[in-house]
Structure formats: structure tokens, C-alpha cells
Design a protein around this motif. Sequence first.
Motif, short mmCIF file in Angstrom:
data_model
loop_
_atom_site.label_atom_id
_atom_site.label_comp_id
_atom_site.label_asym_id
_atom_site.label_seq_id
_atom_site.Cartn_x
_atom_site.Cartn_y
_atom_site.Cartn_z
N LEU A 32 0.70 -1.15 0.25
CA LEU A 32 -0.07 0.03 -0.20
C LEU A 32 0.95 1.23 0.16
O LEU A 32 0.68 2.02 -0.66
CB LEU A 32 -0.86 0.04 1.27
N ARG A 33 1.89 1.16 0.88
CA ARG A 33 2.68 2.29 0.96
C ARG A 33 3.31 2.73 -0.65
O ARG A 33 3.66 3.82 -0.76
CB ARG A 33 3.74 2.29 2.13
N ALA A 34 3.97 1.60 -0.96
CA ALA A 34 4.61 1.89 -2.44
C ALA A 34 3.55 2.54 -3.46
O ALA A 34 3.97 3.21 -4.25
CB ALA A 34 5.38 0.44 -2.89
N TRP A 35 2.30 1.87 -3.66
CA TRP A 35 1.50 2.33 -4.55
C TRP A 35 0.77 3.63 -4.55
O TRP A 35 0.62 4.45 -5.22
CB TRP A 35 0.69 1.10 -4.59
N PHE A 36 0.67 3.88 -3.12
CA PHE A 36 -0.37 5.02 -2.67
C PHE A 36 0.37 6.20 -1.97
O PHE A 36 -0.42 7.22 -1.66
CB PHE A 36 -1.64 4.60 -2.14
N VAL A 37 1.57 6.16 -1.29
CA VAL A 37 1.82 6.88 -0.38
C VAL A 37 3.32 7.45 -0.74
O VAL A 37 3.59 8.72 -0.96
CB VAL A 37 2.32 6.38 0.92
N THR A 38 4.33 6.59 -1.03
CA THR A 38 5.81 6.95 -1.13
C THR A 38 5.83 7.87 -2.44
O THR A 38 5.62 7.33 -3.54
CB THR A 38 6.64 5.74 -1.41
N PRO A 39 6.48 9.20 -2.48
CA PRO A 39 6.40 10.07 -3.80
C PRO A 39 7.17 9.52 -4.89
O PRO A 39 6.63 9.76 -6.12
CB PRO A 39 7.07 11.21 -3.11
N GLU A 40 8.05 8.67 -4.74
CA GLU A 40 9.10 8.08 -5.61
C GLU A 40 8.31 7.20 -6.52
O GLU A 40 8.53 6.65 -7.82
CB GLU A 40 10.23 7.69 -5.22
N THR A 41 7.31 6.32 -6.04
CA THR A 41 6.81 5.18 -6.69
C THR A 41 5.26 5.17 -6.65
O THR A 41 4.62 4.09 -7.28
CB THR A 41 7.13 3.87 -5.61
N ARG A 42 4.68 6.29 -6.14
CA ARG A 42 3.25 6.17 -5.88
C ARG A 42 2.49 6.34 -7.51
O ARG A 42 3.47 7.06 -8.41
CB ARG A 42 2.62 7.05 -5.04
N MET A 43 1.30 5.88 -7.74
CA MET A 43 0.63 6.13 -8.95
C MET A 43 -0.22 7.42 -8.77
O MET A 43 -0.79 7.75 -7.72
CB MET A 43 -0.24 5.05 -9.09
N GLN A 79 -3.96 7.41 6.75
CA GLN A 79 -4.57 8.49 5.94
C GLN A 79 -4.35 8.92 4.50
O GLN A 79 -5.19 9.11 3.65
CB GLN A 79 -4.58 9.75 6.97
N SER A 80 -3.08 8.60 4.18
CA SER A 80 -2.47 8.91 2.97
C SER A 80 -3.01 8.03 1.83
O SER A 80 -3.44 8.17 0.73
CB SER A 80 -1.09 8.65 2.66
N VAL A 81 -3.42 6.71 2.50
CA VAL A 81 -3.82 5.67 1.51
C VAL A 81 -5.35 5.91 1.12
O VAL A 81 -5.88 5.92 0.05
CB VAL A 81 -3.77 4.39 1.98
N LYS A 82 -6.07 6.38 2.25
CA LYS A 82 -7.36 6.69 2.16
C LYS A 82 -7.71 7.88 1.33
O LYS A 82 -8.46 7.97 0.51
CB LYS A 82 -8.03 7.00 3.51
N GLN A 83 -6.85 8.83 1.51
CA GLN A 83 -6.68 10.06 0.65
C GLN A 83 -6.34 9.81 -0.87
O GLN A 83 -7.13 10.20 -1.50
CB GLN A 83 -5.78 11.01 1.21
N TRP A 84 -5.65 8.88 -0.97
CA TRP A 84 -5.43 8.49 -2.56
C TRP A 84 -6.76 7.94 -3.00
O TRP A 84 -7.07 8.39 -4.21
CB TRP A 84 -4.47 7.41 -2.72
#
Length: 395
Positions: free
Chosen positions: A142-153, A201-206
Motif C-alpha cells: 500500500l505504501r509503495a503504490w499510494f504513499v511513497t512519492p517516488e513510486t506512487r501512482m 490517512q494517505s492511502v485513504k486520501q489516494w
Amino acid sequence: MMTLNRREFCAGVAMVTIAVRTRSAWAAAGSAGYQIVAQTDRSRVLQAAKQYFPMEPVTITAFQSPKSPGGPHDFFSQADYFWPNPKNPDGPYINRDGQSNPENFNDHRRVMIDLSVRMPALTAAWLLTKDRRYAKRSGDHLRAWFVTPETRMNPNLEFSQGVHGASTGRNYGIIDTLHLVEVARAASFLGAEALSAADQQSVKQWFREYLSWMKDSEKGKQERATLNNHATCWALQASEFARLAGDEGTRDEIRLWFTGKLLPDQLGMDGSFPKELVRTKPYSYSIFNFDVMAGLAQSLKGSGADLTIFTLPDGRGLCKAAEFLYPFLKDKEKWPYAKDVEHFDALPVRSPGLLFSGLGCNRTEYIALWKTLNPDPTDKEIIRNYPIRQPLLWV
């Protein structure tokens, strides 16, 4: 924002009148359903989690296509059934319905499907064992896809299912993120054992931002207005993304839409889906639309009426759809319509709709058949149209 006409609104109000008596029935069925799935799938889930645990998260940023009009964080795919025109090889691609072009760029789809296979399996293993390692690994994805600036979609699908020479992206591409439905479902079971409060919260926000794009963008509005499985898939996505984001207003709108338009516009009197039967892959599309619609009814449980057993005044409902498909899931040689142009031999697989309707419609033979069908197809085309793989997260 969704708007409902008078017919849709009245149908939704009528639905509410049966809410009280169906809530308690669903609660009992849900508990029994969890036990059935846990007993059936325990070894399967744990074996999958053991396999997926060492695998590092990979997102779309690891694969870039020169064909993409977007940036490294933008999801990109090409329309499946479009091919070069033999009469004009350098011109716009032409449609060959039901025949997927193997030359398409599929890496973004592939890694999203990988996410949708691995992360929910890890979460299901966490539910079964309470082993925090599985929860933490789910959180890593979840962090990689929806949170981390370098890897998020980026939370939109502006560049999905484009057509060479004709379009950089189409509303039909929104079906690609159907593979995030079970990811969002799984995320709702995870807390501090998987993610920090800020990351949760970042995942939910995405998903909140993506849902807003689905509802308010031109492509999103067009997709919702389609008349076949694309609208059903839009609704399931919107329901689950809203569920994770805590947007009950959107879910209430979808309940009204389900009973007022989606079901009456798509389901035939005999329980078939006529708009899917006219396709070049009528068997697979009929099962697919049934599974997604039954998944939508399952998604919307917990508040209001049980849409699995809801019926229109003329008797149409998901129990009728299950009754129509059951004989052909049991023995596809009895299928009286045209065979699919591709992948007919790879079907049927374990239909989540068969499980959900077996529980909701009180048909034990459906559950018995569900147990015998293959839960882990390997055909890539079947996997692409198989978004609910961990029913433990749904019952």
C-alpha cells in the motif's frame, strides 16, 4: 455528484422498506459465510501468502512506455481489442471485438494485477493467523503504490485503454482499476500493525481523490453512463473506494442507482444479461458481469437492504441471475449460446457470485459447486476479468 431521476429514487425508497428484516438475516449469513470460506480456503491462503511474502512491491513507475502520453506516475494501457488496420498500417487501429492484441503495452496492468493478487492474499493470511508479518507486508504494498512519492501512482486514469491514432485514453479504461477493488477491501482490515497513522490517512486520501476523479471527470461520467459490464465495474469500484474513504454518501447513491437503473437496465426476465450475450465472448462476459454485480451487492451490505436478495416488482434480481447461470457453471456444454471466440476452454473458474448468491439466496448447491471450481486461474485473460480472489475479505 450523482443525480437520480424519479424512477431511480422511488425504487431506492422502496428498497429501504425491507432493510430492517434483511439486516439481521445478512449478519447471520455473513458469519456462516466466513466460516465456510475460512475452512475451504485456509491452506490455499496460507500457501499463497508464503509464496508472496518475499516478493518486493513493484509499481507502475518501474515500467515506462514510449507510447505513453503521460509521465512516470501515470497509469498507461492500450485498448485490448484494437489492431493495426491492414489497409492502412500507419493509420488508426481498428476494432476486433473479443480478440486481445498481444503487442499492446501491458506492464502497468500486469503489476497492478500482481498487487491485486498478492496484497489481498497477505491480508487474508493476517486475518486467519494474526501473524503481523503478513499485515506489515500488505502495508508495504500500500505504501509503495499510494504513499511513497517516488513510486506512487497518480490518482487518475487519463491514459488508459487509448487507441493508437485515435485517442490517448478512453472512459472504457476505468475498468483497468477494477483490480484495485480487492486491494481497497483488504486495506480496510489493516491498522497500526501494517501502516503508521499518517500512511493510513494517505492511502485513504489516494482513494478519495481517485473516487472524486471517477465521479467528476468526463471519462468517469461517460463510464458510469455505459449500459453493460463497464457500468457495473464502475459501481463496484466506487462502492469499495468510498467504503475505504468513509464516504457513505456515495455508497447511498450507488444503492439507489443499483435498484433504480443498473439492475433493471441490464438483467433480462430470464436472469441473463442480454447486452453481454451479444458479445463475441458471451459466456465469459455473462459470468464476469454476474460476479461483479454480486460483488457490488456484497460491497454494499451492512447498511440498508441486502441487495443480493432484492427483487424488482417483476421478480428480477441477483438470485434470478444466479439461477440462470448455475447450470452453465456446472456444465458449460449445456451453454446454448455461441462459444467465446477466445479462452472458452479456460472457463469456468471459481465464481465469487456463486458463493455470494448461495449464501444470500439460501442455495447450498451453489456453494457446493463454488468449492469445486478452480480458485486460481492461470490464463492471463481470465485473470484480467477475475477481480475478487479472496472471498474471505467479503463475507
